[in-house]
Design an enzyme around this catalytic site. Sequence first.
Site, PDB file in Angstrom:
ATOM      1  N   GLU A 162      32.652 -16.415  10.642  1.00  0.00           N
ATOM      2  CA  GLU A 162      33.124 -15.443  11.644  1.00  0.00           C
ATOM      3  C   GLU A 162      34.561 -15.063  11.326  1.00  0.00           C
ATOM      4  O   GLU A 162      35.416 -15.918  11.164  1.00  0.00           O
ATOM      5  CB  GLU A 162      33.015 -16.050  13.046  1.00  0.00           C
ATOM      6  CG  GLU A 162      33.674 -15.250  14.152  1.00  0.00           C
ATOM      7  CD  GLU A 162      33.176 -13.808  14.275  1.00  0.00           C
ATOM      8  OE1 GLU A 162      31.949 -13.591  14.245  1.00  0.00           O
ATOM      9  OE2 GLU A 162      34.028 -12.886  14.362  1.00  0.00           O
ATOM     10  N   LYS A 163      34.805 -13.770  11.286  1.00  0.00           N
ATOM     11  CA  LYS A 163      36.155 -13.330  10.906  1.00  0.00           C
ATOM     12  C   LYS A 163      37.100 -13.270  12.103  1.00  0.00           C
ATOM     13  O   LYS A 163      38.306 -13.275  11.941  1.00  0.00           O
ATOM     14  CB  LYS A 163      36.101 -11.976  10.198  1.00  0.00           C
ATOM     15  CG  LYS A 163      35.753 -10.820  11.101  1.00  0.00           C
ATOM     16  CD  LYS A 163      35.813  -9.482  10.375  1.00  0.00           C
ATOM     17  CE  LYS A 163      35.368  -8.371  11.312  1.00  0.00           C
ATOM     18  NZ  LYS A 163      35.233  -7.078  10.680  1.00  0.00           N
ATOM     19  N   GLY A 198      31.231 -15.306  19.584  1.00  0.00           N
ATOM     20  CA  GLY A 198      30.708 -14.459  20.656  1.00  0.00           C
ATOM     21  C   GLY A 198      30.696 -12.985  20.294  1.00  0.00           C
ATOM     22  O   GLY A 198      29.989 -12.203  20.928  1.00  0.00           O
ATOM     23  N   GLY A 231      27.848   7.845  27.449  1.00  0.00           N
ATOM     24  CA  GLY A 231      26.840   6.800  27.284  1.00  0.00           C
ATOM     25  C   GLY A 231      27.140   5.635  28.210  1.00  0.00           C
ATOM     26  O   GLY A 231      28.059   5.688  29.039  1.00  0.00           O
ATOM     27  N   ALA A 255      34.532   6.782  23.669  1.00  0.00           N
ATOM     28  CA  ALA A 255      33.345   5.918  23.584  1.00  0.00           C
ATOM     29  C   ALA A 255      32.172   6.775  23.152  1.00  0.00           C
ATOM     30  O   ALA A 255      31.228   6.999  23.905  1.00  0.00           O
ATOM     31  CB  ALA A 255      33.093   5.248  24.935  1.00  0.00           C
ATOM     32  N   VAL A 256      32.255   7.271  21.930  1.00  0.00           N
ATOM     33  CA  VAL A 256      31.244   8.217  21.460  1.00  0.00           C
ATOM     34  C   VAL A 256      30.131   7.548  20.650  1.00  0.00           C
ATOM     35  O   VAL A 256      29.207   8.214  20.187  1.00  0.00           O
ATOM     36  CB  VAL A 256      31.878   9.355  20.623  1.00  0.00           C
ATOM     37  CG1 VAL A 256      32.730  10.238  21.522  1.00  0.00           C
ATOM     38  CG2 VAL A 256      32.711   8.803  19.465  1.00  0.00           C
ATOM     39  N   GLY A 257      30.243   6.238  20.469  1.00  0.00           N
ATOM     40  CA  GLY A 257      29.172   5.548  19.756  1.00  0.00           C
ATOM     41  C   GLY A 257      29.722   4.381  18.958  1.00  0.00           C
ATOM     42  O   GLY A 257      30.933   4.189  18.867  1.00  0.00           O
ATOM     43  N   ASP A 280      22.919  -5.315  15.579  1.00  0.00           N
ATOM     44  CA  ASP A 280      23.438  -3.945  15.462  1.00  0.00           C
ATOM     45  C   ASP A 280      23.546  -3.480  14.005  1.00  0.00           C
ATOM     46  O   ASP A 280      23.428  -2.289  13.724  1.00  0.00           O
ATOM     47  CB  ASP A 280      24.843  -3.858  16.087  1.00  0.00           C
ATOM     48  CG  ASP A 280      24.828  -3.963  17.603  1.00  0.00           C
ATOM     49  OD1 ASP A 280      23.758  -4.280  18.165  1.00  0.00           O
ATOM     50  OD2 ASP A 280      25.882  -3.749  18.223  1.00  0.00           O
ATOM     51  N   HIS A 298       8.602  -9.380  50.572  1.00  0.00           N
ATOM     52  CA  HIS A 298       9.033  -8.333  51.503  1.00  0.00           C
ATOM     53  C   HIS A 298      10.079  -8.905  52.431  1.00  0.00           C
ATOM     54  O   HIS A 298       9.897  -9.991  52.947  1.00  0.00           O
ATOM     55  CB  HIS A 298       7.853  -7.821  52.329  1.00  0.00           C
ATOM     56  CG  HIS A 298       8.245  -6.800  53.348  1.00  0.00           C
ATOM     57  ND1 HIS A 298       8.552  -5.512  53.009  1.00  0.00           N
ATOM     58  CD2 HIS A 298       8.436  -6.903  54.690  1.00  0.00           C
ATOM     59  CE1 HIS A 298       8.888  -4.852  54.107  1.00  0.00           C
ATOM     60  NE2 HIS A 298       8.826  -5.674  55.138  1.00  0.00           N
TER      61      HIS A 298
END
Lengths: 454, 454
Positions: A32-33, A37, A179, A262-264, A303, A435
Amino acid sequence: MTYDLIVIGAGPGGFDAAVAGAEKGLKVALVEKKLLGGTCLNWGCIPTKLWLGATTAIDELHNQAKMKVASGEVSIAFPALQARVQKHLAGTRKAMGAQLKKLGIDLLEGIGTLKGTGEISVATKDGKITATYKDLIIATGSQPLFFPGLEPDGECILDSNMFLGVEEMPSSLIVVGAGFIGIEMAQVAHRMGAKVTLIDAMDRVAPLEDPEVSKALQSTFKRWKWDVLLEKRVAGVQTIDGKGVLTLDNRDKIEADLILVAVGRGPVTGGMALAEAGVERQFNKIEVDENLQAAPNIYAIGDVNGIIQLAHAASHQAHYVVSRITGKTDLPYESGPVPSVLYGAPEVMRVGLTENEAFLSDYETTETSKAQLAANPMAQAHAATQGFVKVVWSNGTVVGITAVGHDVSRLCVAATMIVQQAWTAKDIHKTIFPHPSLDESLLMALKAERKKTA
Amino acid sequence: MTYDLIVIGAGPGGFDAAVAGAEKGLKVALVEKKLLGGTCLNWGCIPTKLWLGATTAIDELHNQAKMKVASGEVSIAFPALQARVQKHLAGTRKAMGAQLKKLGIDLLEGIGTLKGTGEISVATKDGKITATYKDLIIATGSQPLFFPGLEPDGECILDSNMFLGVEEMPSSLIVVGAGFIGIEMAQVAHRMGAKVTLIDAMDRVAPLEDPEVSKALQSTFKRWKWDVLLEKRVAGVQTIDGKGVLTLDNRDKIEADLILVAVGRGPVTGGMALAEAGVERQFNKIEVDENLQAAPNIYAIGDVNGIIQLAHAASHQAHYVVSRITGKTDLPYESGPVPSVLYGAPEVMRVGLTENEAFLSDYETTETSKAQLAANPMAQAHAATQGFVKVVWSNGTVVGITAVGHDVSRLCVAATMIVQQAWTAKDIHKTIFPHPSLDESLLMALKAERKKTA
């Protein structure tokens, strides 16, 4: 050093892969760099949820105040909230580190670089380490993407990572990109009093969702007096005299204390010498086959492989790959339905096909059935009655469920099971729903009269 | 008048039976002596949820304030809340009335009395009506029960129906009976600032739940500074000089503005001349066979048959009986797992067997697995980390799930499906749960190491 399994990237996919591998008896190293998490814990899902949780009282009060049932004021001690977030993240990382230790997993801190077959080197702060593997899992995740002219400058132009680190909430905020990430963050700013402008090149917010969901969100944002600018192209963003200034392609300018871009998000695949080990990329994604394999003994999950950008999907892929390399399965990867959730108020949930997707795959038998939240006593109790649950049917079987409104994320697991189990009309009466519950709106939608998609 | 089906009682069971009957083409009459919707809508589940929903902001603010993340004040305009509740109930009743009309169901307002075979009379305000039926469903529900000395006087001694009608919240409240009804109502009073005393003859609160659930609730109530008096017998309650005075059997006295007596509910079976039609009672419940049948062509559903006091169970029984009388099934009644929920914060949910029930039915193979909410980021986000999810296994199969803590009612439908589908270890990884979500605590509990019950 020699390992059965080396995993690069300690986000939800990589961490779970390392843990699952060690639990199955493999000798594992995790590279991990930055921070255990990954994005989800440190700059994504978790801090946003802590922000939303901390400001829930504001939203609940607002709704009841509109009904004249409650009055008052809630203010957020933002520095204290930010400190609490950091404390929570550090605590979670510590627990993760302890779990690695307990399982005998070596944590190699630095950037991993692929070499010839079966070897990587890791540039740690104490120098270079070389390690060999039988199997390698690449789980390096994604990072914010920017169109030219939209790059953050860390002053008034921020990406989502930077925005989560602000010292105070702006009193005005422009969010470029409508988004889920932009909407969740904008909601928190809104609750804390910011004037919000939301801008997108598409003709609707949350463009991956059912158009009716976008419409419902837009009508909420309108009630909140957000400026929602659709079909607008942004020429550029700049910090000028301590303000964020956005220029549209028609040269109009809009100004705010901060601009969140926050375009992607796009895969993180640079600097790892992937080609050395025969790993190929297409549009920066690591190409994988139906077994999530990128090259002999090399897998890519989460991802970075471009299949879907969701933490729980990465984690599910991790378990599959570990099953595969430990000989527990030789079947191709099948995710089953993967749910997605927008948190806040309103929330959005979706699992399986949208009406449009179902129609494109079988236009003759696509139907939908729907229930309005206004008919639900729990939505009424929270004075948040806008929204609906929509069930998509294909050939008499449930193939998708989506919902928008107060607390609809709670429908998500049951909806996922229903889509996975491909319910037909005869299954609906099998399960007793409690219910009253918001969940009954899902039952109502399943039972409602179906309308053929045309 | 002649009907295929007459239903007595317009609560969730009776109303749904009438609607289902009419939808299947029967000529139906529905007899109701008071209000459409019965206890659940008018004096039970629904008004309580509106109270809880309206006061949610107080609870959320309180939790964040303890973390020093938020500050402020929320006050409830109680008369406005009560007016909103009444408006909502009236609106719901109106919609129900419209549905009856649309389906051609005759609403006969008054007390129904059974006559000889196939006939009832209804004392309406316009005089007596006689009607004949092919099938009769009795769904007269339940009402608050009192031990001698605990009867409400409508001044300072109230039953749950009366408490829901108060004009202002008391500043001190004694609740006799630590079941779900008493706990939900006491929570609302607590949120609005009342000093609460909870008293029960049993050795724990919520005595029908898993003892660990009771313990978790008690520890919350202690943090809230409630006086929880267990294993105490109440000799009597009285209004003296405008105060509620409770006398214990050791003659100690406790005083408060109001005393709510919520020690249980019993079937409503009086004044209907049940015996005339051969309907038998035991301990005031209508005795039914495995087909919910009480006498030839007479069925009893819901609270009145004493099986279980839950609205959704009554509704499920209603659909079964209508299927039966319309010839769609001749199988005996099977409810499947019936979930139960305590709302508020914390919440409690339970479905299937408790650990103790499973152990009594198969002591050799009972195991439990558990996850603490403290490990869940959504619980952390709401600063409400007390509580857990517990899965009960028998012979390697999930037979029960219970949970206590913030928002755990959201686990209820998925838990019901899991118990119903008798999941084993191999089923756990089939379904992708969204991350982050409180629902993941259910997944964690399913995956956790199992402990044998001893």
